[in-house]
Write a protein that holds these residues in place. Structure first.
Motif, PDB file in Angstrom:
ATOM      1  N   ALA A   1       0.838  -1.207   0.000  1.00 37.81           N
ATOM      2  CA  ALA A   1       0.000   0.000   0.000  1.00 37.81           C
ATOM      3  C   ALA A   1       0.870   1.253   0.000  1.00 37.81           C
ATOM      4  CB  ALA A   1      -0.930  -0.009   1.208  1.00 37.81           C
ATOM      5  N   LEU A   2       1.942   1.225   0.795  1.00 36.19           N
ATOM      6  CA  LEU A   2       2.857   2.377   0.821  1.00 36.19           C
ATOM      7  C   LEU A   2       3.528   2.556  -0.531  1.00 36.19           C
ATOM      8  CD1 LEU A   2       4.598   2.107   4.306  1.00 36.19           C
ATOM      9  CD2 LEU A   2       3.190   3.988   3.482  1.00 36.19           C
ATOM     10  N   GLY A   3       3.952   1.448  -1.122  1.00 39.90           N
ATOM     11  CA  GLY A   3       4.579   1.535  -2.436  1.00 39.90           C
ATOM     12  C   GLY A   3       3.646   2.141  -3.462  1.00 39.90           C
TER      13      GLY A   3
ATOM     14  N   SER B   1      -1.697  15.668   8.154  1.00 35.72           N
ATOM     15  CA  SER B   1      -1.946  15.851   6.721  1.00 35.72           C
ATOM     16  C   SER B   1      -1.422  14.654   5.930  1.00 35.72           C
ATOM     17  CB  SER B   1      -1.279  17.133   6.234  1.00 35.72           C
ATOM     18  OG  SER B   1      -1.422  17.273   4.835  1.00 35.72           O
ATOM     19  N   ALA B   2      -0.236  14.165   6.287  1.00 39.27           N
ATOM     20  CA  ALA B   2       0.324  12.992   5.617  1.00 39.27           C
ATOM     21  C   ALA B   2      -0.568  11.774   5.834  1.00 39.27           C
ATOM     22  CB  ALA B   2       1.739  12.718   6.131  1.00 39.27           C
ATOM     23  N   LEU B   3      -1.071  11.630   7.065  1.00 40.26           N
ATOM     24  CA  LEU B   3      -1.968  10.507   7.368  1.00 40.26           C
ATOM     25  C   LEU B   3      -3.239  10.585   6.529  1.00 40.26           C
ATOM     26  CD1 LEU B   3       0.021  10.141   9.723  1.00 40.26           C
ATOM     27  CD2 LEU B   3      -1.939   9.858  11.244  1.00 40.26           C
ATOM     28  N   ARG B   4      -3.811  11.780   6.463  1.00 35.46           N
ATOM     29  CA  ARG B   4      -5.052  11.959   5.691  1.00 35.46           C
ATOM     30  C   ARG B   4      -4.829  11.582   4.227  1.00 35.46           C
ATOM     31  NH1 ARG B   4      -8.745  14.484   8.924  1.00 35.46           N
ATOM     32  NH2 ARG B   4      -8.067  16.173  10.307  1.00 35.46           N
ATOM     33  N   GLN B   5      -3.723  12.051   3.663  1.00 37.26           N
ATOM     34  CA  GLN B   5      -3.428  11.744   2.258  1.00 37.26           C
ATOM     35  C   GLN B   5      -3.322  10.238   2.046  1.00 37.26           C
ATOM     36  OE1 GLN B   5      -3.088  13.866  -0.313  1.00 37.26           O
ATOM     37  NE2 GLN B   5      -3.329  15.757   0.824  1.00 37.26           N
TER      38      GLN B   5
ATOM     39  N   LEU C   1      -5.972   5.010   0.280  1.00 31.94           N
ATOM     40  CA  LEU C   1      -6.390   3.626   0.480  1.00 31.94           C
ATOM     41  C   LEU C   1      -7.869   3.439   0.142  1.00 31.94           C
ATOM     42  CD1 LEU C   1      -4.619   2.512   3.812  1.00 31.94           C
ATOM     43  CD2 LEU C   1      -3.826   2.295   1.454  1.00 31.94           C
ATOM     44  N   VAL C   2      -8.684   4.432   0.536  1.00 33.48           N
ATOM     45  CA  VAL C   2     -10.121   4.352   0.250  1.00 33.48           C
ATOM     46  C   VAL C   2     -10.369   4.476  -1.252  1.00 33.48           C
ATOM     47  CG1 VAL C   2     -12.360   5.470   0.591  1.00 33.48           C
ATOM     48  CG2 VAL C   2     -10.796   5.204   2.531  1.00 33.48           C
ATOM     49  N   GLU C   3      -9.753   5.474  -1.883  1.00 29.21           N
ATOM     50  CA  GLU C   3      -9.959   5.709  -3.314  1.00 29.21           C
ATOM     51  C   GLU C   3      -9.445   4.549  -4.164  1.00 29.21           C
ATOM     52  OE1 GLU C   3      -7.978   9.371  -3.970  1.00 29.21           O
ATOM     53  OE2 GLU C   3      -9.480  10.586  -2.903  1.00 29.21           O
ATOM     54  N   ASP C   4      -8.403   3.873  -3.668  1.00 30.18           N
ATOM     55  CA  ASP C   4      -7.808   2.767  -4.409  1.00 30.18           C
ATOM     56  C   ASP C   4      -8.502   1.438  -4.116  1.00 30.18           C
ATOM     57  OD1 ASP C   4      -5.709   2.310  -6.336  1.00 30.18           O
ATOM     58  OD2 ASP C   4      -4.699   1.089  -4.815  1.00 30.18           O
ATOM     59  N   GLY C   5      -9.541   1.473  -3.275  1.00 32.54           N
ATOM     60  CA  GLY C   5     -10.288   0.267  -2.962  1.00 32.54           C
ATOM     61  C   GLY C   5      -9.587  -0.678  -2.003  1.00 32.54           C
TER      62      GLY C   5
ATOM     63  N   GLY D   1     -12.300   0.314   3.196  1.00 30.94           N
ATOM     64  CA  GLY D   1     -13.657   0.817   3.031  1.00 30.94           C
ATOM     65  C   GLY D   1     -13.951   2.095   3.786  1.00 30.94           C
ATOM     66  N   ASP D   2     -13.146   2.414   4.808  1.00 28.22           N
ATOM     67  CA  ASP D   2     -13.399   3.612   5.600  1.00 28.22           C
ATOM     68  C   ASP D   2     -12.117   4.411   5.764  1.00 28.22           C
ATOM     69  OD1 ASP D   2     -12.315   1.502   7.310  1.00 28.22           O
ATOM     70  OD2 ASP D   2     -12.560   2.954   8.937  1.00 28.22           O
ATOM     71  N   ASP D   3     -12.286   5.692   6.069  1.00 26.27           N
ATOM     72  CA  ASP D   3     -11.148   6.587   6.287  1.00 26.27           C
ATOM     73  C   ASP D   3     -11.039   6.870   7.785  1.00 26.27           C
ATOM     74  OD1 ASP D   3      -9.266   8.562   6.469  1.00 26.27           O
ATOM     75  OD2 ASP D   3     -10.268   9.983   5.147  1.00 26.27           O
ATOM     76  N   PRO D   4     -10.054   6.306   8.495  1.00 28.35           N
ATOM     77  CA  PRO D   4      -9.952   6.501   9.943  1.00 28.35           C
ATOM     78  C   PRO D   4      -9.538   7.912  10.347  1.00 28.35           C
ATOM     79  CG  PRO D   4      -8.036   5.323   9.131  1.00 28.35           C
ATOM     80  CD  PRO D   4      -8.986   5.442   7.979  1.00 28.35           C
ATOM     81  N   THR D   5      -9.090   8.731   9.387  1.00 26.33           N
ATOM     82  CA  THR D   5      -8.695  10.106   9.735  1.00 26.33           C
ATOM     83  C   THR D   5      -9.873  11.072   9.688  1.00 26.33           C
ATOM     84  OG1 THR D   5      -8.150  10.743   7.456  1.00 26.33           O
ATOM     85  CG2 THR D   5      -6.412   9.685   8.756  1.00 26.33           C
ATOM     86  N   ALA D   6     -11.017  10.612   9.179  1.00 23.94           N
ATOM     87  CA  ALA D   6     -12.169  11.508   9.009  1.00 23.94           C
ATOM     88  C   ALA D   6     -12.658  12.072  10.334  1.00 23.94           C
ATOM     89  CB  ALA D   6     -13.306  10.769   8.308  1.00 23.94           C
ATOM     90  N   ALA D   7     -12.493  11.297  11.414  1.00 20.40           N
ATOM     91  CA  ALA D   7     -13.000  11.742  12.715  1.00 20.40           C
ATOM     92  C   ALA D   7     -11.949  12.466  13.546  1.00 20.40           C
ATOM     93  CB  ALA D   7     -13.516  10.528  13.498  1.00 20.40           C
ATOM     94  N   LEU D   8     -10.767  12.692  12.980  1.00 17.52           N
ATOM     95  CA  LEU D   8      -9.686  13.316  13.745  1.00 17.52           C
ATOM     96  C   LEU D   8      -9.706  14.826  13.588  1.00 17.52           C
ATOM     97  CD1 LEU D   8      -6.735  10.890  12.905  1.00 17.52           C
ATOM     98  CD2 LEU D   8      -8.328  10.804  14.834  1.00 17.52           C
TER      99      LEU D   8
END
Length: 315
Positions: free
Chosen positions: A6-8, A76-80, A85-89, A92-99
């Motif tokens: 995923a990082l790659g 910001s790096a975490l959000r990106q 991960l979500v956009e690439d499938g 399913g969820d974005d854990p930074t949305a609630a931060l």
């Protein structure tokens, strides 16, 4: 950093789709590596981290006394990364949305006065040989155009070989912009070019305006920063107050002082958002406030009265 598909994929996207600069990629790697180490200690992984895990990580950063601005950059790096991960499938969820982002102050940029800039340029003009000519050309270019230091040191010589009133600059994301080039900067670069071919024998056929024997092929940002501090000392300027970015700030602030409009300044600086450029209006406001408090007779009278009251209370 541990191998992670995923990082790659994330860094491949940043490089290919967003044309991210090497410095940006390096910063993201450091930030995500720090998070990875934190999660590994908690026996968790990047791809499965929850909002609670990431909130704990932000608390960990605060406990390390990192500044709110550094914490915000890490977030910001975490959000990106998690949005990717979500956009690439891959998730399913974005854990930074609630931060929530840490609250930031609005630090005003450091800058030099017009007199200090004139002194700096004057000292450079008195230096002999290729080194002096190069330093003067770089300072004149920065002060005349407001270039980022990375744009300055990587500037191709071809950009200066055309006798044009504008300089074409390739900035962040590969975006090009036109910046007016004034006569002093043109003259300084012309004088430097007379020395360039024999300048320490450094790569005379280099495509860069400011070549170097180093692996990058051009003078580094770090070396130019050192040179600025050294010449700043000769001009009587505290080295802590001077850097390539301070010269960019001086360009912007002095232009506004002399009537430039904010939109034009935004284009010359290459800011994507005018809100970034507006920081210089706050600089002006603070300087005006300081001027009034220092020189206005009523302000002086108020200070005098306040001082007398304090003395009386102490007695």
């Amino acid at each position: 950093m541990s191998a992670d598909p995923a990082l790659g994929a994330f860094f491949e996207m940043l490089g290919a789709e967003r044309n991210a600069a090497s410095n940006t990629l390096a910063a993201y790697r450091r930030d995500l590596d720090d998070l990875l180490q934190f999660l590994t200690a908690r026996r968790n992984a990047l791809g499965t981290a929850s909002s609670a895990d990431l909130r704990a990580y932000l608390g960990f950063l605060a406990d390390r006394d990192l500044s709110p601005r550094t914490q915000a950059r890490r977030l910001s790096a975490l959000r990106q990364f998690y949005r990717f991960l979500v956009e690439d499938g891959r998730r399913g969820d974005d854990p930074t949305a609630a931060l929530d982002a840490p609250k930031l102050g609005r630090p005003l940029p450091k800058l030099l006065s017009e007199q200090e800039m004139a002194s700096l340029i004057d000292i450079c003009g008195k230096l002999d040989g290729a080194e002096g000519a190069r330093l003067l050309a770089m300072i004149e270019l920065l002060y005349a155009t407001g270039l980022r230091v990375s744009e300055l040191v990587r500037m191709p010589i071809a950009a200066m070989m055309r006798d044009q009133p504008f300089l074409t600059v390739r900035g962040k994301g590969g975006k090009e912009r036109l910046v007016p080039l004034n006569p002093p900067a043109k003259a300084a670069v012309t004088a430097y070019l007379a020395h360039r071919q024999s300048h320490l024998g450094e790569r005379p056929n280099s495509p860069f305006l400011f070549p170097s024997r180093g692996k990058e092929g051009h003078l580094t940002r770090q070396r130019f920063g050192q040179m600025l501090k050294e010449i700043g000392l000769k001009a009587g300027i505290d080295p802590a107050r001077i850097s390539p970015h301070v010269l960019r700030h001086a360009f912007a602030t002095h232009l506004l002082d002399h009537g430039a409009d904010l939109r034009s300044l935004q284009k010359m600086l290459g800011h994507a958002d005018i809100a970034t450029t507006q920081i210089y209006t706050h600089v002006q406001q603070e300087r005006l406030k300081s001027l009034v408090e220092t020189h206005h007779p009523l302000a002086k009278a108020a200070k005098s009265t306040s001082g007398k009251r304090k003395t009386a209370q102490e007695k």
